[in-house]
Design a protein around this motif. Structure first.
Motif, PDB file in Angstrom:
ATOM      1  N   SER A 180       0.839  -1.274  -0.078  1.00 58.04           N
ATOM      2  CA  SER A 180       0.082   0.021  -0.001  1.00 58.04           C
ATOM      3  C   SER A 180       0.779   1.176  -0.056  1.00 58.04           C
ATOM      4  N   THR A 181       1.044   1.646  -1.305  1.00 59.40           N
ATOM      5  CA  THR A 181       2.082   3.001  -1.389  1.00 59.40           C
ATOM      6  C   THR A 181       1.525   3.926  -2.565  1.00 59.40           C
ATOM      7  N   THR A 182       2.111   5.248  -2.356  1.00 58.97           N
ATOM      8  CA  THR A 182       1.558   5.825  -3.267  1.00 58.97           C
ATOM      9  C   THR A 182       2.842   6.583  -3.914  1.00 58.97           C
ATOM     10  N   VAL A 183       2.582   7.060  -5.342  1.00 56.36           N
ATOM     11  CA  VAL A 183       3.561   7.758  -5.925  1.00 56.36           C
ATOM     12  C   VAL A 183       2.974   9.229  -6.457  1.00 56.36           C
ATOM     13  N   ASN A 184       3.808  10.282  -6.764  1.00 59.15           N
ATOM     14  CA  ASN A 184       3.277  11.525  -6.860  1.00 59.15           C
ATOM     15  C   ASN A 184       3.298  11.689  -8.542  1.00 59.15           C
ATOM     16  N   VAL A 185       2.106  12.017  -8.932  1.00 63.29           N
ATOM     17  CA  VAL A 185       2.089  12.312 -10.571  1.00 63.29           C
ATOM     18  C   VAL A 185       2.757  13.737 -10.692  1.00 63.29           C
ATOM     19  N   PHE A 186       3.664  13.770 -11.928  1.00 66.68           N
ATOM     20  CA  PHE A 186       4.542  14.856 -12.364  1.00 66.68           C
ATOM     21  C   PHE A 186       5.245  15.104 -11.148  1.00 66.68           C
ATOM     22  N   ASP A 187       5.718  14.101 -10.158  1.00 73.47           N
ATOM     23  CA  ASP A 187       6.487  14.544  -8.911  1.00 73.47           C
ATOM     24  C   ASP A 187       5.769  15.718  -8.100  1.00 73.47           C
ATOM     25  N   ASN A 188       4.582  15.605  -8.144  1.00 69.55           N
ATOM     26  CA  ASN A 188       3.862  16.844  -7.518  1.00 69.55           C
ATOM     27  C   ASN A 188       3.362  15.966  -6.111  1.00 69.55           C
ATOM     28  N   ALA A 189       3.858  16.388  -4.892  1.00 69.53           N
ATOM     29  CA  ALA A 189       3.342  16.030  -3.873  1.00 69.53           C
ATOM     30  C   ALA A 189       1.896  15.775  -3.400  1.00 69.53           C
ATOM     31  N   SER A 190       1.088  16.921  -4.123  1.00 68.43           N
ATOM     32  CA  SER A 190      -0.259  17.173  -4.094  1.00 68.43           C
ATOM     33  C   SER A 190      -1.184  16.330  -4.913  1.00 68.43           C
ATOM     34  N   GLU A 191      -0.376  15.478  -5.799  1.00 62.79           N
ATOM     35  CA  GLU A 191      -1.093  14.611  -6.874  1.00 62.79           C
ATOM     36  C   GLU A 191      -0.619  13.082  -6.287  1.00 62.79           C
TER      37      GLU A 191
ATOM     38  N   THR B 204       1.105  -0.111 -14.439  1.00 59.57           N
ATOM     39  CA  THR B 204       1.341   1.185 -15.249  1.00 59.57           C
ATOM     40  C   THR B 204       0.730   2.420 -15.246  1.00 59.57           C
ATOM     41  N   LEU B 205       1.060   3.391 -14.510  1.00 63.39           N
ATOM     42  CA  LEU B 205       0.327   4.737 -14.400  1.00 63.39           C
ATOM     43  C   LEU B 205       0.989   5.576 -15.551  1.00 63.39           C
ATOM     44  N   LEU B 206      -0.042   6.364 -16.199  1.00 58.97           N
ATOM     45  CA  LEU B 206       0.418   7.350 -17.025  1.00 58.97           C
ATOM     46  C   LEU B 206      -0.607   8.670 -17.238  1.00 58.97           C
ATOM     47  N   THR B 207      -0.234   9.681 -17.540  1.00 60.99           N
ATOM     48  CA  THR B 207      -1.206  10.772 -17.881  1.00 60.99           C
ATOM     49  C   THR B 207      -1.290  10.932 -19.543  1.00 60.99           C
ATOM     50  N   SER B 208      -2.239  11.459 -19.820  1.00 57.30           N
ATOM     51  CA  SER B 208      -2.352  11.477 -21.230  1.00 57.30           C
ATOM     52  C   SER B 208      -3.667  12.488 -21.648  1.00 57.30           C
ATOM     53  N   PRO B 209      -3.685  13.659 -22.627  1.00 61.08           N
ATOM     54  CA  PRO B 209      -4.572  14.662 -23.026  1.00 61.08           C
ATOM     55  C   PRO B 209      -5.652  13.455 -23.706  1.00 61.08           C
TER      56      PRO B 209
ATOM     57  N   ASP C 149       9.439   2.714 -24.804  1.00 58.33           N
ATOM     58  CA  ASP C 149       8.177   2.793 -24.139  1.00 58.33           C
ATOM     59  C   ASP C 149       7.971   3.644 -22.985  1.00 58.33           C
ATOM     60  N   ASP C 150       9.308   4.181 -22.361  1.00 60.00           N
ATOM     61  CA  ASP C 150       9.142   5.071 -21.305  1.00 60.00           C
ATOM     62  C   ASP C 150       9.282   6.539 -21.551  1.00 60.00           C
ATOM     63  N   ALA C 151       9.668   6.893 -22.613  1.00 58.54           N
ATOM     64  CA  ALA C 151       9.850   8.036 -23.178  1.00 58.54           C
ATOM     65  C   ALA C 151       8.589   8.872 -23.076  1.00 58.54           C
TER      66      ALA C 151
ATOM     67  N   THR D  13       2.447  11.929 -21.403  1.00 59.60           N
ATOM     68  CA  THR D  13       3.020  13.160 -20.462  1.00 59.60           C
ATOM     69  C   THR D  13       3.968  12.875 -19.237  1.00 59.60           C
ATOM     70  N   TRP D  14       3.560  11.658 -18.848  1.00 60.70           N
ATOM     71  CA  TRP D  14       4.179  11.214 -17.660  1.00 60.70           C
ATOM     72  C   TRP D  14       3.876   9.700 -17.562  1.00 60.70           C
ATOM     73  N   ILE D  15       4.651   8.936 -17.166  1.00 63.97           N
ATOM     74  CA  ILE D  15       4.692   7.397 -16.922  1.00 63.97           C
ATOM     75  C   ILE D  15       5.440   6.900 -15.812  1.00 63.97           C
ATOM     76  N   TYR D  16       4.649   5.770 -15.035  1.00 63.26           N
ATOM     77  CA  TYR D  16       5.599   5.311 -14.066  1.00 63.26           C
ATOM     78  C   TYR D  16       5.083   3.831 -14.017  1.00 63.26           C
TER      79      TYR D  16
END
Length: 550
Positions: free
Chosen positions: A92-103, A364-369, A462-464, A470-473
């Motif tokens: 049970s752990t989190t990661v920060n989207v865009f390295d933003n601690a508020s996300e 796989t976590l990612l962001t995209s428009p 595929d990590d580019a 725009t962000w992938i983890y």
């Protein structure tokens, strides 16, 4: 000259002195030098040293309830938690989207439900904010949930996520089978919850308590057979229940046991802690007043001739000493799968848990428009893809196990979690989470989101990140065992003295709550044993006092 009467020996004084020495010997261990020259602290029956290996749900709960139960009896434990990673919470752990601690976004265990007594109670005690599991779902998608078989959507609904189902829509398509399933789930979970209460709690044998409650009748069968025996059949079982077993445990109904199948359907009141569920376990360890050793690997547990345990550990972080440290404890709780811990047990205990296969789950976590592409799911170009896509097998597919069980869908779930703001463009984007048995490639992402795979998001790179992703983890978990049918389970005590184990419950039910239950169970058993020891010591002291008076 008067005859002098000889003085009587001071029997009472001698006996009292003997009593004092006896009590001191019974209540304190003489110092013994360890291999590195350290001298262990002296302890009394009311001062016990406990090592807990693993800072996840099981270890945190063991520490928390050990402190709570010990405080009720006046026993004072000194608790040390060893954690090989750099954080508490385990899976049970989190990661920060865009390295933003508020996300923050959950990387592992995402939700718990209202029947999870320990987690709900602890979250309330620590003042944590609990949100409905669907609170942040994007509202701009007409269909919220769909089950896809690799070719077609076999079920969709406008509300909810994979944690709850629209009963009216289910009844319209599947008749009364959803009602039978819900009633069977409630009955099964109600039986399981008796494990929290006397006379079943605490339990020294998980196999025995499961048998006494009749739960081995359910774990002995596959989910498929258990459902059939209760008049629950396809297409509901394969469309809906199997979609749940796949997203929760990466297994199809012919291979997962019946009890875990029912657990997958117990989704009432699904919730999560705002900021991350790990805060529950962090709070437990803080409430226990435990000393925490992060980035520390335990290499050996050696039992001494005095019945204590010497732990050899080594720090992994640059700031920690690279030399092996040794510390002595009265009790050790191993709160991680032994087969993955790389710990040598000396001597070999009376019981060693058997190795069992674990699921290798790719997250796989990612962001995209981009929204999910209709073409990827064989939908018309103007159709909206559900924000949560679960998968099942097609009617023409043969169920298989392990990685091959995913079928032609190729993944277990794709969830559109919420909207996020890209700090580089200030644009509004979607945050996605994918569960799969193998790595999701750049070509896969291009297909799911409907963009060209050229420009860095191909299989070779595929990590580019670019304008499309725009962000992938990525992370690979050994997330839970393959929950095959069985009737025996690893018991919590390994050596009949002070070496305890919490992870045996994972092949029974694998969840944050059940790990917490076993941690609580071990804590209760440990304190009960201490109470017996104190009572026995008191009885011996009373016998000596009586002799002294005589």
């Amino acid at each position: 000259m008067a005859k002098r009467t000889p003085k009587r020996p001071m029997v009472g004084v001698l006996l009292i002195s003997t009593l004092w020495l006896f009590a001191s010997a019974a209540g304190a261990q003489s110092p013994r030098a360890l291999e590195n020259g350290q001298v262990p602290l002296m302890t009394t029956p009311r001062e016990k040293r406990v090592a807990i290996i693993g800072g996840g749900a099981g270890g945190a709960s063991a520490a928390y309830y050990l402190r709570k139960y010990a405080d009720e009896t006046g026993i004072k434990p000194s608790i040390t938690v060893y954690e090989r990673s750099g954080y508490l919470g385990g899976r049970s752990t989190t990661v920060n989207v865009f390295d933003n601690a508020s996300e923050p976004v959950e990387l592992g265990a995402s939700i718990f439900v209202e029947v999870n007594r320990n987690l709900v109670s602890a979250a309330k005690e620590f003042g944590l904010t609990m949100d409905d599991a669907d609170k942040s779902r994007p509202e701009d998608v007409p269909e919220r949930l769909g089950v896809w078989d690799g070719q077609d959507f076999v079920f969709t609904q406008p509300d909810g996520g994979y944690w709850w189902w629209d009963l009216a829509r289910l009844l319209w398509k599947y008749g009364w089978t959803p009602i039978r399933t819900h009633n069977l789930m409630k009955s099964t979970i109600g039986t399981f919850l008796k494990m929290y209460e006397e006379p079943y709690f605490p339990f020294r044998s998980l196999s025995q308590v499961a048998y006494d409650l009749g739960l081995t009748n359910i774990t002995s069968e596959t989910g498929e057979k258990f459902l059939e025996a209760n008049n629950i059949r396809p297409p509901f079982s394969t469309d809906i229940i199997q979609a749940s077993t796949r997203v929760n445990y990466a297994q199809n109904l012919p291979f997962i046991h019946g009890l875990e199948t029912m657990v997958c359907m117990a989704t009432d009141g699904a919730m999560s802690v705002r900021g991350g569920n790990w805060q529950i376990f962090d709070g437990m360890i803080k409430a226990a007043g435990a000393t925490v050793k992060l980035n520390t690997t335990v290499q050996q547990i050696r039992k001494t001739d005095f019945g204590t345990y010497v732990l050899s550990s080594k720090g992994k972080a640059p700031s920690l000493s690279p030399t092996v440290q040794e510390h002595e404890y009265d009790v050790v709780v191993l709160a991680a799968p032994l087969q993955d811990a790389s710990i040598t047990l000396t001597p070999r205990p009376a019981y060693v848990p058997a190795k069992i296969p674990y699921v290798k789950l790719h997250v796989t976590l990612l962001t995209s428009p981009h929204r999910l592409s209709p073409a990827a799911f064989n939908l018309p170009s103007d159709a909206a893809v559900p924000s949560v896509v679960l998968t099942t097998l097609g009617p023409d597919e043969t169920p298989r196990e392990r990685e091959e069980g995913v079928g032609r869908a190729g993944f277990f779930s794709i969830s559109t979690l919420r909207h996020v703001v890209n700090p580089s463009s200030n644009g509004d984007e979607y945050l996605y989470k994918i569960f799969s048995p193998a790595r999701i490639t750049g070509a896969d992402l291009a297909r799911f989101l409907g963009f060209s795979s050229s420009g860095g998001n191909d299989d070779d790179d595929d990590d580019a990140v670019d304008d499309d992703v725009t962000w992938i983890y990525r992370h690979v978990w050994r997330s839970y065992p393959y929950l095959y049918p069985r009737v025996t389970f690893d018991d919590p005590l390994l050596d009949n003295e002070g070496l305890w184990y919490t992870s045996g419950i994972e092949s029974f039910i694998s969840a944050m709550e059940t790990s917490s239950l076993m941690g609580m169970n071990v804590a209760r058993l440990v304190v009960d044993d201490w109470k017996k020891e104190v009572c026995n010591n008191n009885e011996e002291e009373e016998k000596v006092v009586v002799k002294a008076k005589l």
